[in-house]
Write an enzyme that holds these catalytic residues in place. Structure first.
Site, PDB file in Angstrom:
ATOM      1  N   ASP A   1       0.919  -1.393   0.250  1.00 39.80           N
ATOM      2  CA  ASP A   1       0.042   0.177   0.374  1.00 39.80           C
ATOM      3  C   ASP A   1       1.213   1.585  -0.164  1.00 39.80           C
ATOM      4  OD1 ASP A   1      -2.533   1.203  -0.081  1.00 39.80           O
ATOM      5  OD2 ASP A   1      -2.542   1.683   2.880  1.00 39.80           O
TER       6      ASP A   1
ATOM      7  N   ASP B   1      -1.543  -1.080   6.236  1.00 44.49           N
ATOM      8  CA  ASP B   1      -1.695  -0.405   7.330  1.00 44.49           C
ATOM      9  C   ASP B   1      -3.270  -0.070   7.418  1.00 44.49           C
ATOM     10  OD1 ASP B   1      -1.799   1.500   5.427  1.00 44.49           O
ATOM     11  OD2 ASP B   1      -1.874   3.217   7.727  1.00 44.49           O
TER      12      ASP B   1
ATOM     13  N   ASP C   1      -7.308  -2.637   3.336  1.00 42.85           N
ATOM     14  CA  ASP C   1      -6.262  -3.312   2.775  1.00 42.85           C
ATOM     15  C   ASP C   1      -6.135  -5.201   3.695  1.00 42.85           C
ATOM     16  OD1 ASP C   1      -4.830  -1.683   2.049  1.00 42.85           O
ATOM     17  OD2 ASP C   1      -3.890  -1.064   3.672  1.00 42.85           O
TER      18      ASP C   1
END
Length: 1163
Positions: free
Chosen positions: A429, A795, A799
């Site tokens: 990410d 995080d 996700d």
């Protein structure tokens, strides 16, 4: 007729979903059940044990197939590659148990919702329904559609009108009771598993059952010491496993229990408000949100406004419920190591079976009793499969887990540590992972008369001047004031703070006169705000932000004015579509690229005045009307810096030839810039933008390829500007590195309309921007289909799906993401990724080393014992004990303690036990051992001093009277169950024991390879000391001339030259084996050369595609547009490149899901 019966017998549960299953109907037969009980008693419980391991056998044994409508038992089978079975009883529940009047009229619906499955599930006049409970989800039998259907949620077929009309006033008490019985409680119920239940599950593991059989046999033969040691080790292992599972069960129970006891207010039709516990909620209840509340269910907002912070939701039919269920019911772990290990153990078992029949033949030929023959045959059977195997294989994982814990990396799925050793692609990410978590305001770029103006910098300390842009930043957000603190999205909060305005808690009488309610947000200038002619801004309507829409808007009123304003913010490229073209600056694309290319996060702002004066008209506005014909106000620039650890970590992964990919919800140009600045895309690499469009009325789906040019902003500048030109990849750079970049929208179009094109893009796809959570997990799955071992580091809650889908998900957050992720790092940067891969590689190599060692240990003992069996002889108790406890047990517990090598090698360790180097290693070492042992056995018989001790004991004692006259040959003193007098004491066992023992020691040394995946063996001090000590002790025992040692170890004295010959033979074998293992079998360059000479290439799908594309002169495409060849077939075909056999069946349906299960349960 047969087809119709088969159709009624089986159906599909959750079609198209991750937990899709086949369900089969069965009826229990009493006679079969009685026969089963009788057979269970006659087999002393063996049959129930088999049925415990294979639940479908139990159903087939005492049930007969029938239609699902008549079934009292159902058999469920997953549709994935593992084909796992579950048995469930069909439960009948009756509404007559409710203390409310219920109509039995078949024409009258039970519940007002005409779409509800409840009306189709309850039979009248019996008022009963049938259901099954599968992995915490209830399914009821739909009598009309003849299938089991999930309950506990509102049907998707309900429109907005249906929801308001049917449920707007709340449910009646009677309907609540009916729904409560049919749907079950609204709770994530995680029971704390009883210790006895966990204990039984561990003890009934197939390998522990085999171990129990082995140890029982050994104890019966007097082999007490080692058996007790293994029992103690196994009991400790089981106790620790049960403790660990119990702790996990308690933690998960405590995590969700508080969310099952939320007190809520609901509207009951005809009775008004009622307060109850959230577990009593039913689908269709109308909740009243009083203020701050832990939302206890998924809900539709039908009136007012609220802000949700992605807190834990209850109920197994929610997204959070799915996460908890995935923890409770993990799928099997599809890792080749565990599959190969299972095959290896089966091979060892077959070797043991061969030994069993060999022993039967030998002992029956010599006329031994049936009891003794069977005992010795079973003993040889158990020698081939070492009982210490399960404990030994988990030690590497335990050591790796402890080392990870020291680095603040925590693991809830230890079996995935080995998988980390195979990772060759890591997805990251962006925000909060590669870049800093928080965004800082950098500046605003206002527009006037269709032109961008001078940048207002927030770092200057000057207040933002009043104007439409300031009003948009102050009002266009979803922030609320809760307990005196502003709560909401961090980006909204940072933007609002930049205006220096304030949200006020209570509206006074003046505002109420304007018709303002308590739910409306009122914003006023703060002390540090710039001068404003406006006293306050009142937000009347909100159209909230969503990742799919990429925008939000509000309708607001400036106090003192009699008209209303619309303010809108969102992704620049999206927002510009809703603005009047003449208000958007002509250089908008260039200006946007200018900032995104420097890694800035850019938000666009827009505004319009509504031509209405009544508040009632605002309430009836649609989003389509509000978000149209706006005036472009300018850009809000926010800074998102790279974390200092990002660049070195990505460089380390690149040098280790581990691919890195960015999956982000941010702007595509920003993502490209971050990738370039972090050197995820190396300098000099080509970037190709892939833009795909959905088919339109008269045009098929299309995909456009555009080359991104690099332009440096003057000498010495670090900023990278992006220009999409008309150039193409130079011919001389065709073989150089190129990277594809695309948005989530383009990814979705390619997935649907150009499916055969997707693998070609993915093998060089690096940037995936504007990706939704679903698209992130889909992309990870597509990478897995290409046989990549995928790691995912993120995080945020968005996700979760990708973290769960990846082979190794690493969460940098302790919130929702950590629930889905096998690994959680308390250090919030990506340094955890290479650490995890290093430990994974070390654990994987350790597992291979231990497995090879234990295989050879079993084979060495098997060969030695088989040779002794030829003369009805056996190693003594303490001879076995020395090998089993002092060497093998200690080696297995310490061999894996070697630390990971500090530098990542540019290649991975082998992930296959059944690979040529490993198989050759086992085969060649077996041959070396066999040759040395057989030669020693035969040469011994040629010695002039040799005699068969058990046959010529008197002669032997006379010749040895000066040394060991007190040695008793009349029976096996240590209770080893010898078949004939003196069968332990022999020249054969005295000769073969030092060779087999030294072979066990040297084999452990040979298989403890250090660099490049582990530190050198000498750094493992305990292991090195144990090997040296064991070797020294073995040589001492061999050459000592002490009677106590000889009588204790059950040796026969031999001449010194023979002992030296035996030692030389063992050490020579070590030298040969070490040279073959290190110089040939572990010589990577040699194997690469052999593969090249014989044309052997990797069968991984991504390697196959890479080889194909390297030969394709038209790849990569640049500055062209391709169209789907046929709108009906749903995927792209390049006829000039692909043959029909290269178009994968079912659109490249390769590979399967990764999930969790120790391979021992496969036995």
């Amino acid at each position: 007729m047969e087809e119709e019966r088969e159709k009624d017998h089986q159906a599909l549960l959750n079609p198209g979903e991750e937990n899709e299953m086949e369900v089969f109907g069965y009826q229990t037969q009493k006679l079969r059940r009685v026969l089963f009980l009788v057979t269970s008693v006659l087999t002393c419980g063996v049959l129930p044990l088999l049925f415990y391991w294979k639940p479908h056998w139990r159903v087939w044994a005492y049930c007969i197939p029938c239609s699902l409508q008549e079934a009292d038992t159902v058999l469920l089978r997953t549709t994935d590659e593992f084909q796992r079975y579950m048995r469930k009883k069909v439960i009948c529940l009756y509404l007559s148990t409710l203390k409310i009047p219920i109509s039995k009229d078949t024409e009258e619906p039970l519940v007002a919702d005409c779409h509800s499955v409840i009306n189709k599930a309850v039979l009248k006049p019996e008022l009963k329904f049938r259901c099954i409970q599968v992995q915490k989800i209830r399914y009821v039998w739909n009598n009309l559609e003849k299938k089991f259907q999930k309950v506990g949620l509102l049907e998707d077929s309900n429109s907005c009108h249906d929801i308001h009309h049917t449920f707007g006033l709340g449910l009646t008490t009677e309907e609540q009771e009916i729904r409560r019985l049919v749907c079950g409680p609204n709770a994530i119920e995680v029971e704390i598993q009883p210790i006895w239940e966990l204990l039984i599950k561990q003890v009934l593991n197939p390998f522990y059952v085999f171990q129990a059989f082995t140890l029982t046999l050994w104890l019966s033969q007097g082999y007490i010491e080692y058996s007790v040691a293994i029992i103690i080790l196994s009991v400790l292992s089981i106790v620790l496993s049960v403790y660990d599972l119990r702790q996990q069960s308690v933690k998960l129970h405590n995590l969700v229990e508080d969310h099952n006891k939320v007190q809520v207010k609901i509207t009951v039709k005809g009775k008004g408000l009622q307060e109850l516990e959230s577990r009593l909620l039913v689908p269709g209840d109308v909740l009243i949100l009083p203020g701050k509340l832990s939302l206890p269910c998924d809900a539709v907002l039908i009136d007012g406004s609220c802000v949700v912070n992605e807190g834990m939701l209850t109920g197994y039919n929610t997204a959070k419920g799915d996460l908890v269920r995935s923890i409770l019911y993990p799928q099997p772990l599809n890792f080749k190591l565990y599959n190969d290990a299972f095959k290896f153990i089966v091979s060892l078992a077959f070797l043991g079976i061969m030994g069993f029949f060999y022993a039967l033949g030998v002992y029956m030929y010599h006329g031994a009793s049936l009891q003794d023959t069977m005992a010795m045959a079973l003993l040889l059977l158990t020698v081939a499969v070492p009982p210490v195997l399960p404990a030994a294989l988990t030690t590497g994982i335990v050591y790796a887990q402890r080392r990870l814990k020291k680095r603040r990396i925590f693991c809830i799925s230890p079996q995935r540590i080995n998988m980390c050793g195979q990772i060759n692609l890591v997805c990251f990410d962006k925000t909060g992972t590669l870049t800093e978590d928080g965004l800082d305001l950098w500046g605003t770029v206002p527009t006037v008369d269709n032109c961008f103006q001078e940048v207002h910098s927030f770092t200057s300390g000057k207040a933002l001047p009043w104007g439409p842009q300031c009003a948009a930043m102050a009002s266009c957000h979803s922030l609320i004031l809760l307990d005196g603190t502003i709560q909401g999205d961090p980006l909204d909060l940072k933007m609002f703070e930049g205006t220096a305005w304030q949200i006020i808690e209570d509206c006074n009488a003046d505002y109420r006169e304007l018709g303002i309610s308590d739910s409306n947000v009122i914003i006023k200038p703060g002390p540090k705000a710039s001068q404003s002619p406006v006293e306050a801004i009142i937000v009347l309507r909100q159209f909230p932000f969503s990742s799919s829409l990429q925008r939000m808007s509000v309708v607001a009123q400036l106090v003192g004015e009699d008209h209303f304003h619309v303010y809108m913010k969102g992704a620049p490229e999206m927002l510009a579509r809703f603005c009047r073209p003449e208000t958007v600056p002509k250089n908008f694309p260039k200006e946007l690229r200018n900032y995104t290319a420097q890694g800035f996060r850019v938000i666009a702002l827009a505004h319009k005045v509504l031509k209405m004066r009544k508040l009632s008209e605002v309430e009836s506005l649609t989003r389509e009307h509000v978000e149209s014909e706006l005036t472009f106000l300018g850009l809000l620039i926010m800074e998102n810096r790279l974390k200092k650890e990002t660049k070195p970590v990505l460089k380390e992964l690149s040098e280790a030839r581990i691919r890195t990919v960015m999956i982000t919800g941010d702007n595509l140009q920003t993502a490209i810039t971050v990738a370039k600045n972090s050197e995820m895309i190396p300098r000099g690499s080509q970037v190709i933008l892939v833009e795909a469009n959905e088919p339109e009325e008269f045009a098929p789906a299309s995909v456009t390829w555009q080359l991104v040019e690099n332009q440096e902003n003057g000498p010495g500048k670090n900023e990278t500007y992006i220009n999409i030109g008309n150039s193409s990849v130079p011919v001389e750079e065709k073989g150089s590195c190129y990277h594809f970049a695309m948005s989530g929208k383009s990814y979705q179009v390619i997935l649907q309309h150009f499916n055969s094109l997707l693998p070609k893009i993915l093998v060089n796809g690096t940037i995936f921007a504007r990706m939704s959570p679903g698209q992130k997990s889909s992309l990870v799955e597509e990478f897995q289909k290409l046989n990549y071992y995928v790691g995912m580091c993120g995080d945020g809650a968005n996700d979760c799906g990708a973290l769960k889908m990846a082979h190794a998900g690493i969460s940098l957050s302790e919130q929702e993401a950590s629930v889905a992720s096998p690994f959680t790092s308390k250090t919030t940067n990506i340094e955890c990724v290479p650490h995890l891969i290093k430990e994974g590689r070390a654990a994987l190599v350790s597992s291979f080393g231990v497995f090879k060692y234990l295989t050879m240990y079993g084979i060495i003992q098997f060969i030695g014992t088989s040779l002794l069996y030829w003369q009805l002889q056996l190693f003594g108790n303490y001879q076995y004990l020395m090998q089993d406890v002092a060497i093998t047990l200690m080696v297995c517990l310490t061999m894996s303690a070697t630390h990971a090598y500090p530098k990542l090698a540019p290649y991975r360790p082998s992930g296959q036990l059944l690979s040529p180097p490993l198989l050759l290693s086992v085969v060649l070492n077996t041959c070396f051992n066999c040759i040395v042992l057989v030669c020693a056995f035969l040469l011994l018989k040629q010695q002039p001093w040799y005699c068969e001790v058990y046959r010529y004991s008197k002669c032997f004692l006379d010749s040895q009277s000066n040394f060991s006259t007190n040695v008793s040959l009349s029976r096996n003193r240590t209770g080893n169950g010898a078949l004939v007098p003196g069968s332990v004491l022999s020249f054969e066992s005295t000769t073969l024991w030092p060779i087999t023992t030294i072979n066990c020691i040297t084999t452990a040394f040979i298989f403890s390879k250090g660099k490049p995946f582990r530190k050198p063996i000498y750094t493992n001090y305990i292991f090195s000391f144990l090997l040296a000590s064991a070797l020294g002790l073995t040589i001492f025992l061999q050459f000592s001339d002490f009677q106590d040692i000889y009588s204790g170890m059950e040796f026969v004295p031999t001449v010194t030259p023979w002992r030296v010959s035996v030692l030389v033979a063992a050490l020579t074998q070590f030298c040969v084996a070490f040279f073959v293992e290190d110089a040939i079998l572990q010589n990577r360059a040699l194997w690469l050369l052999i593969k090249k000479e014989f044309g052997i290439y990797s069968k991984s799908q991504y390697r196959i595609w890479q080889r194909k594309l390297a030969k394709d002169p038209t790849w990569p495409p640049t500055n062209r547009t391709d169209y789907s060849g046929d709108g009906r077939n749903g995927f792209y075909i390049n006829q000039g490149f692909e043959s029909s056999e290269q178009i994968p069946k079912e659109k490249l349906n390769l590979g399967g899901q990764t999930t969790e299960q120790h391979f021992w349960t496969r036995l």
